[in-house]
Design a protein around this motif. Structure first.
Motif, PDB file in Angstrom:
ATOM      1  N   THR C 180     106.753  43.552 -20.449  1.00 46.77           N
ATOM      2  CA  THR C 180     105.563  44.224 -20.979  1.00 46.77           C
ATOM      3  C   THR C 180     104.292  43.529 -20.501  1.00 46.77           C
ATOM      4  N   LEU C 212     105.908  52.301 -21.479  1.00 44.97           N
ATOM      5  CA  LEU C 212     104.496  51.915 -21.369  1.00 44.97           C
ATOM      6  C   LEU C 212     103.861  52.458 -20.095  1.00 44.97           C
TER       7      LEU C 212
ATOM      8  N   ARG D 177     104.431  49.356 -27.660  1.00 47.59           N
ATOM      9  CA  ARG D 177     102.971  49.257 -27.814  1.00 47.59           C
ATOM     10  C   ARG D 177     102.589  48.044 -28.643  1.00 47.59           C
TER      11      ARG D 177
END
Ligand SMILES: [Zn+2]
Ligand SMILES: [Zn+2]
Lengths: 316, 284, 284, 316
Positions: C180, C212, D177
């Motif tokens: 990430t 993402l 997220r």
């Protein structure tokens, strides 16, 4: 279905077409007659459109055949892709958007989307977004910021959807967030009222450095029908309300709510979408050019000055 | 936006009225309560907890530390930019509300300390045109935010509004953007903004500054939403579920932080402000 | 995380097998399709559109412009940091998969142009331990992102994974954070990241880099989610709705941008990349 | 209900209490006997806890009476307020958080929240968040950034909720997220595994500059039960799985997954929460001190280096 005040124009057009057919089929020279009628048509159209009442403009703004956001995308961009979904709850078909190329320059766009047919309109919820639609819009704002691409917003909604499903997921909250997010864009933002600019649901994507409006579009704090229902307890007083609300392009320009009117061709955008879109494209390019070279801070300041300055009051 | 309908009903409800009755009947539980007792109870029914609407001064009295309040609003007066006439001309309507409330428009506020925290406290006045937001309300909110940012004060707004003010057309709509943007001056200085939502808070106020607060408190039973219940009923053509759009429902939906009884409002606001305010705070 | 159960079933399914049969039966519509036809159809059933699993090379062949692919993965090899033994020691398990796939771990990729757009293309290999993400997969994703950022390339990842790799314990879990964070190098340079989610993509891969992406495409009928269906069934003790966690359902839920037939995958990816990539792109 | 391996300790304690009662009621001097038993108790406790298996630690991490996030807030902060709701869909009771004062210094905190009783646990969904919970956590991260306050995260979850309601609202999407948002914090971030650190649902709020773990907490890519079910088709093999997964504090420290172990008092945090929280407070303050003075870029670099470096592989 033509609008009431369009009838004389359409009838004259019909007459001209009939004469042209006769001329061709019977091999007659009717060019003089036809020429005269065409002049008359142009005059009639000018006359009717010069004298349009606010209510008639509201009807034009809703006319079927008027370019929707996707028509605009189709018509003014060399290419575009749609991004879908809010990455959280749903894909709201009442809001569309993506990345596009406009005269070679990449932009991010978003807009309310109505349908062309009743079936399509039901699928698009008549262009009335749920919170998911605004979340999609905000996702596109994020993308514009990150990629440093100008942001274009096309407004065409009777309003945000006023139903249980929207309320229980925070319709007011998300509209406020969308206004806030758009006002914080680090890139140039241009908003265009394409057709209907219904209240907060429209403004949610309306915080542009430049706000343009199509000649026959309307933008208002409340729809004429709802206003009439509240003030005169009769939605049929909408005509009166439309006039009182000062919701036409020209009114809004003089109130300082919009910066520029995009002229529509004779008969309105729905009768000649291509010409309307050509004008819109020109206006968009010029607006973007005006904003070129402004850094994120200057763009914020520009928006702040603009919206901070709107309002009418006396000191003291 | 369904304001006028609402403020036509207003006079029959508690709080703002001037008639010197001794007893007040609770519209929810029908209890007859001695008016002085009700006042001392901040107009919360001692029987059922029903929150009567109260005048803006009550919130100032409840929230501001004694002798700390210094009004800053009132220098901005509404005009009639659209020449709007409905059942009466807008200027006449304004004059009527001005006379009734003694204020130029639907907002009142100024500097205050709240539990020792330097603040700007703004209170919307439902008694003035249903707390509708026109140019003046928008301007006062923006000035309040700017004042808070300039003087390093927390911003506290008590809302009550039927929405945007129709009679100023798109200018009213634009106040949503104006107020929203002004808040960013407060946020940029790391100052807290706390909102207290009271009955009712709907339309353009809910869809702009009211719901952008760091902390959103709501009074019990307050109607809070974007569209009004009547509009929603028209849209979906069925009755709304019990409690829909009320504070408690919104809490469950994750939309407000706390539902706070008016009698505990001050201590709650102070508790939040003292933790969210970045500067030194005297023990008050 | 329910990987092993899944890859035990793998060999009975289409795509990866080496048995030289001439006909392949579609598991969905039972049609018998001539294998060569199926290959030419990118292993999409011509009768019902069922997407068979295909080897990673197929995605490279489909997406990379001819002769543009230059592998960069493969220099990083897994170890056995936990000394993990289940039905067999982890090193033996690894050796088996390495022998079967000819690769050190469950990922393959490198530099390529895609429709003329300079890219880093990474493809997860479900045939290797169910595409599970351990240290090597995490490292290759991170290096791929770093390479894209360093050379101004778009990042394109084709996912297929049962989740994190149990046999490396918490180290596998941490790859979610590592991948990430590495993406932010790509984003900081305004480069696009596009993900293609194939059947299945679940667990830690879905809950990190896979979702993402700027653009999320999914193959039809792919199972995509956080928890696997078996785990969910155990939790709620009832059957799952038809189509739950499948691409089409996720599209409706706003979680993926498009469901794309493999036969249209290349043109779709190219269309998105050419608009999202900031540099000049030759007409390819 | 005591854990199996705690029994001898509890029995001895009971015996001591009985003797003390006898001494008091009969006015006898049993201080020597009691003193000896207390020494024995201390020895027994040390022995048992020195030899705890990973599976026993997992049980300790789940022990009722172990401090939850709100116990920590209550115990280590001078004052705190809770913020509630995700401002979009729901308030997830499995995640709590707010603003607090820690030794005079303001911080923002968030944590998984389990219940103390079955009823409470059902209300808290056993500390298993839905997407709303992570959205609440992200709201708090925004607040920390904006106010420039350090961010503390308390991890105590068997995992993110694996149910339809969570999946259909994008559980995986929101976890990703949340990881991303936390990694981007512009303020110092410290995460503590309080009890259970179950997989992605834990890591979603675990991207700290420092990651601490309570001595008897566990943190793993999968719960021992699920791991056992997959590998040996028998959840009863959880004990074996717990050992194989290397999920104890000491294992994680040597793997580089955590930076520091917070010691628990003899008998575990659930037997003496106050002592446990005192140690935790000290560790938190020291961790925050280590991060003092780092600017947002340095904090990001610190986190990037940390997580970029985790993993085991060979080159070539
Ligand atoms: Zn009552
Ligand atoms: Zn088939």
């Amino acid at each position: 279905m033509p609008l009431e005040f369009e009838r004389p124009i359409l009838e004259l057009e019909e007459k001209i077409r009939a004469l042209e057919t006769t001329a061709r089929e019977q091999n007659l020279d009717l060019s003089e007659e036809i020429g005269l009628l065409k002049e008359k048509l142009a005059r009639l159209e000018r006359e009717i459109f010069a004298g349009l009442t606010p209510w008639q403009r509201v009807q034009l703004a809703r006319a079927s055949g008027r370019p929707t956001t996707l028509d605009v995308a189709q018509g003014i961009f060399e290419e575009y892709v749609e991004l879908k979904g809010d990455r959280a709850f749903a894909d709201d078909p009442a809001v569309v958007g993506g990345v596009a190329r406009l005269e070679g320059r990449r932009v991010v766009f978003v807009g309310h989307q109505k349908g062309k047919t009743t079936k399509e309109n039901i699928a698009r919820n008549f262009g009335m977004p749920h919170p998911e639609g605004y979340r999609k819009a905000m996702r596109l704002m994020e993308l514009a910021d990150r990629e440093g691409l100008p942001f274009l917003a096309f407004i065409d909604t009777p309003g945000a959807y006023p139903g249980i499903s929207a309320e229980e997921r925070g319709q007011a909250w998300i509209i406020a967030r969308s206004i806030q997010r758009m006002s914080r864009l680090r890139v140039p933002a241009v908003a265009v009222i394409l057709g209907e600019g219904g209240s907060g649901g429209a403004l949610a994507i309306g915080v542009g450095n430049r706000v343009l409006i199509m000649e026959n579009a309307w933008y208002s704090v409340i729809s004429p029908e709802s206003c009439a229902a509240i003030l005169w307890h009769d939605a049929k007083e909408a005509e009166r309300a439309a006039a009182a609300l000062k919701l036409t392009a020209r009114d809004l320009l003089s109130l300082g709510v919009v910066d520029r009117i995009v002229p529509e061709p004779g008969g309105g955008a729905h009768r000649n979408p291509e010409a309307a879109l050509a004008e819109l494209k020109r206006a968009l390019l010029e607006s973007l050019e005006e904003l070129d070279g402004l850094d994120p801070e200057a763009l914020w300041q520009d928006r702040y000055r603009k919206f901070r300055g709107i309002g009418a009051f006396e000191e003291g | 936006m369904a304001l006028d309908r609402l403020f036509r009903r207003r006079r029959t409800r508690g709080g703002g009225r001037e008639v010197p009755e001794l007893w007040v009947r609770c519209p929810r539980c029908d209890a007859q309560v001695y008016k002085r007792d009700l006042e001392q109870n901040l107009w919360v029914c001692p029987e059922c907890g029903y929150h009567h609407r109260v005048p803006v001064e009550t919130y100032v009295a409840v929230l501001a530390d004694p002798d700390s309040f210094e009004p800053t609003t009132g220098k901005v007066r509404p005009t009639d930019p659209l020449g709007f006439v409905d059942t009466e001309p807008y200027p006449e309507r304004l004059a009527r509300y001005q006379q009734k409330t003694g204020r130029p428009d639907a907002i009142y506020g100024g500097r205050a300390t709240i539990g020792g925290v330097p603040s700007v406290l703004l209170v919307m006045d439902y008694a003035f045109a249903g707390g509708s937001m026109g140019s003046v309300v928008g301007e006062e909110i923006a000035r309040g935010a700017e004042l808070a940012a300039a003087e390093n004060r927390a911003l506290v707004i008590v809302t009550a509004s039927g929405g945007a003010r129709m009679q100023e057309g798109a200018l009213s709509l634009m106040q949503m953007a104006k107020t929203t943007m002004a808040l960013d001056l407060v946020f940029a200085k790391r100052l807290p903004y706390l909102a207290v939502l009271t009955d009712p808070t709907t339309g353009g106020v809910t869809a702009s500054f009211a719901t952008l607060a760091d902390v959103i408190l709501a009074e019990p039973g307050a109607l809070i939403g974007f569209a009004g219940p009547r509009v929603i009923k028209q849209t979906i053509r069925q009755d709304l579920p019990e409690g829909f759009q009320r504070s408690e429902f919104l809490k469950k939906q994750g939309l407000v932080d706390e539902v706070v009884d008016r009698r505990r409002l001050r201590e709650t606001v102070v508790r939040f402000l003292r933790l969210l305010y970045p500067g030194e705070v005297d023990a008050a």
